[in-house]
Design an enzyme around this catalytic site. Sequence first.
Site, PDB file in Angstrom:
ATOM      1  N   ARG A  54      -0.556   0.846  16.911  1.00  0.00           N
ATOM      2  CA  ARG A  54      -0.219   2.267  15.645  1.00  0.00           C
ATOM      3  C   ARG A  54      -1.365   2.405  15.542  1.00  0.00           C
ATOM      4  O   ARG A  54      -1.250   4.150  14.739  1.00  0.00           O
ATOM      5  CB  ARG A  54      -0.411   0.835  14.377  1.00  0.00           C
ATOM      6  CG  ARG A  54       0.538   1.780  13.296  1.00  0.00           C
ATOM      7  CD  ARG A  54       1.169   0.582  11.867  1.00  0.00           C
ATOM      8  NE  ARG A  54      -0.358  -0.346  11.537  1.00  0.00           N
ATOM      9  CZ  ARG A  54      -0.445  -1.352  11.144  1.00  0.00           C
ATOM     10  NH1 ARG A  54       0.719  -1.229  10.102  1.00  0.00           N
ATOM     11  NH2 ARG A  54      -1.323  -1.882  10.859  1.00  0.00           N
ATOM     12  N   LYS A 153      -2.392   5.066   8.840  1.00  0.00           N
ATOM     13  CA  LYS A 153      -3.031   4.035   8.422  1.00  0.00           C
ATOM     14  C   LYS A 153      -4.320   5.145   8.226  1.00  0.00           C
ATOM     15  O   LYS A 153      -5.082   4.769   9.020  1.00  0.00           O
ATOM     16  CB  LYS A 153      -2.672   3.422   9.617  1.00  0.00           C
ATOM     17  CG  LYS A 153      -3.210   2.320   7.754  1.00  0.00           C
ATOM     18  CD  LYS A 153      -2.946   0.503   8.468  1.00  0.00           C
ATOM     19  CE  LYS A 153      -3.863  -0.414   8.152  1.00  0.00           C
ATOM     20  NZ  LYS A 153      -3.494  -0.543   7.044  1.00  0.00           N
ATOM     21  N   GLU A 186       5.927   0.505  -1.636  1.00  0.00           N
ATOM     22  CA  GLU A 186       5.273  -0.641  -0.997  1.00  0.00           C
ATOM     23  C   GLU A 186       4.214  -0.996  -2.430  1.00  0.00           C
ATOM     24  O   GLU A 186       4.647   0.192  -3.122  1.00  0.00           O
ATOM     25  CB  GLU A 186       4.720  -0.305   0.117  1.00  0.00           C
ATOM     26  CG  GLU A 186       3.651   1.165  -0.005  1.00  0.00           C
ATOM     27  CD  GLU A 186       2.915   1.957   1.273  1.00  0.00           C
ATOM     28  OE1 GLU A 186       3.243   0.370   1.812  1.00  0.00           O
ATOM     29  OE2 GLU A 186       2.706   2.141   1.903  1.00  0.00           O
TER      30      GLU A 186
END
Length: 289
Positions: A54, A153, A186
Amino acid sequence: MRKSALCWINGQLIPASEASISVFDHGLLYGDGIFEGIRFYNNHAFQLAAHLTRLADSAAAICLLIPYSQEQLTQAVTELVEIFPDSTGYLRLIVTRGTGPLGLNPDSCTQPTVLIIADHLLMVNQNQRQQGIRLMIASTRRTPTDSLDGRIKSLNYLNNILARIEANQAGFDDAILLNQSGFVTEASAANLFIARDGHLYTPHTADGALQGITREIVIKLASEQTLPVSETALTAYDMYTADECFLTGTGAELIAVREVDGRLLRQCPGPVLTTLTRLFTELIHRQTS
Ligand code: PMP
């Protein structure tokens, strides 16, 4: 920061209290960078390969060349975990654009800063873990995915922090962010699931959720138990009428939600979360022993 916290910075291992970066680092000046949060148990980094993948994806998405290979980062993490005084803890792996002159042009930074911090993380207290947490739906909406893809991220967490400030001010433990269409994305630093009539639901990443590694594990564990899982659009109504709701994340692990906007959920923790928590704990044990 605790005394025991350690830091690997651009290839050097030092106590975290002695680690520093330049005030001209574009990670600080502009949030230009990416990160991963990784737990380690029994001196083994959990899901390290998935986190490094990721990280590489986030780097590719923002045109950032990480000056270390996956093998070198694995080696650095392994070294750090080995010398950390506890067998259990949390790693923060950060890659910034590096230092450069004022002005946001990324081309003015020649060498990315890479650092890994090893410390402990207490995201929820014992009481919250046992009783479940209280969530509110924030008025702050998730940054639209066509502005900043939620799968990156990045070091830009102000959107999440603004939602968390709302929760803090209103006396809740955390906030749920909706997207521009009013669908659930989220919580401020964790993915969200609900269970209803023996079916598990979680928002699609296209709605603005991070592609959480814990989320992926939970989906897989549920499927293996023949518990049907759907990635689908969820609204506030779905939260209020769920049998169970829980959050997932590296920091959060699996946490039960007790109430949403003052509506008490039917079960906390319910049978679905209890089973998944057992399976998750067994998986950690298998993968880190
Ligand atoms: N959403 C956000 C916004 C997060 O910051 C995180 C991780 N801290 C998660 C979800 C959970 O992702 P993971 O399971 O990969 O830790």
